[in-house]
Design a protein around this motif. Structure first.
Motif, short mmCIF file in Angstrom:
data_model
loop_
_atom_site.label_atom_id
_atom_site.label_comp_id
_atom_site.label_asym_id
_atom_site.label_seq_id
_atom_site.Cartn_x
_atom_site.Cartn_y
_atom_site.Cartn_z
N GLN A 110 25.59 9.46 -8.98
CA GLN A 110 26.97 9.44 -9.45
C GLN A 110 27.30 8.18 -10.24
O GLN A 110 28.22 8.17 -11.05
N ARG A 111 26.52 7.10 -10.04
CA ARG A 111 26.77 5.85 -10.77
C ARG A 111 25.92 5.73 -12.03
O ARG A 111 26.04 4.74 -12.76
N CYS A 112 25.08 6.71 -12.30
CA CYS A 112 24.23 6.66 -13.49
C CYS A 112 25.05 6.86 -14.75
O CYS A 112 26.05 7.58 -14.76
N ARG A 137 27.08 15.26 -17.94
CA ARG A 137 27.03 14.96 -16.51
C ARG A 137 27.13 16.25 -15.68
O ARG A 137 26.38 16.43 -14.71
N ALA A 138 27.99 17.16 -16.05
CA ALA A 138 28.15 18.43 -15.32
C ALA A 138 26.86 19.25 -15.35
O ALA A 138 26.48 19.87 -14.35
N ILE A 139 26.17 19.23 -16.49
CA ILE A 139 24.91 19.96 -16.62
C ILE A 139 23.85 19.34 -15.71
O ILE A 139 23.13 20.05 -14.99
N VAL A 140 23.75 18.01 -15.73
CA VAL A 140 22.78 17.30 -14.88
C VAL A 140 23.07 17.60 -13.41
O VAL A 140 22.16 17.91 -12.63
N TYR A 141 24.33 17.51 -13.02
CA TYR A 141 24.71 17.77 -11.63
C TYR A 141 24.35 19.21 -11.22
O TYR A 141 23.86 19.44 -10.12
N SER A 142 24.58 20.17 -12.12
CA SER A 142 24.26 21.56 -11.76
C SER A 142 22.76 21.75 -11.58
O SER A 142 22.32 22.50 -10.70
N LYS A 143 21.95 21.05 -12.39
CA LYS A 143 20.49 21.13 -12.23
C LYS A 143 20.06 20.49 -10.91
O LYS A 143 19.16 21.00 -10.23
N ILE A 144 20.70 19.38 -10.55
CA ILE A 144 20.39 18.74 -9.27
C ILE A 144 20.75 19.65 -8.11
O ILE A 144 20.00 19.77 -7.14
N VAL A 145 21.88 20.31 -8.21
CA VAL A 145 22.30 21.26 -7.17
C VAL A 145 21.24 22.36 -7.03
O VAL A 145 20.81 22.68 -5.92
#
Length: 121
Positions: A10-12, A20-28
């Motif tokens: 979250q601090r990156c 950021r939303a795309i990266v978060y969805s891939k992490i999920v």
């Protein structure tokens, strides 16, 4: 190493904030697929699971790749100068005198050898 143990995705920084939303969805997707969280886990749980796994695995990966150095920065600098210093002196000497590039190195290495032989181990 300390940075790795305190990592939070979250601090990156991202180049484009919309990514950021795309990266978060891939992490999920990844955390669910690898079983780090339940399939029903929300994004916050998935990101925390990712952070925990990152903190656990990355220090090991970095140590494996780069090793653990028992030398401090000044010691590494000194060793680097010992290894490359004579070569640099030779190059400068040869440039200014037009002489043999390896003349100084041979003398320095020979003197260093005898100096090291005199050190009791």
């Amino acid at each position: 190493r300390e940075c790795l143990t305190q990592f939070e995705v979250q601090r990156c920084k991202v180049a484009v904030e919309e990514d950021r939303a795309i990266v978060y969805s891939k992490i999920v997707d990844l955390t669910r697929a690898f079983g780090f969280v339940d399939r029903s886990a929300d994004e916050v749980e998935c990101l925390e699971a990712f952070n925990r796994e990152f903190r656990k695995q990355m220090p090991i990966a970095f140590t494996t790749m780069f090793g653990v150095s028992s030398f401090s920065y000044p010691q590494n600098l000194f060793l680097s100068l010992l290894l490359k210093g004579p070569e640099a002196v030779d190059m400068v000497h040869a440039f200014y005198t037009g002489g043999d590039e390896f003349q100084v190195t041979n003398t320095i290495l020979e003197d260093s050898f005898w100096a090291l032989c005199a050190i009791p181990f």
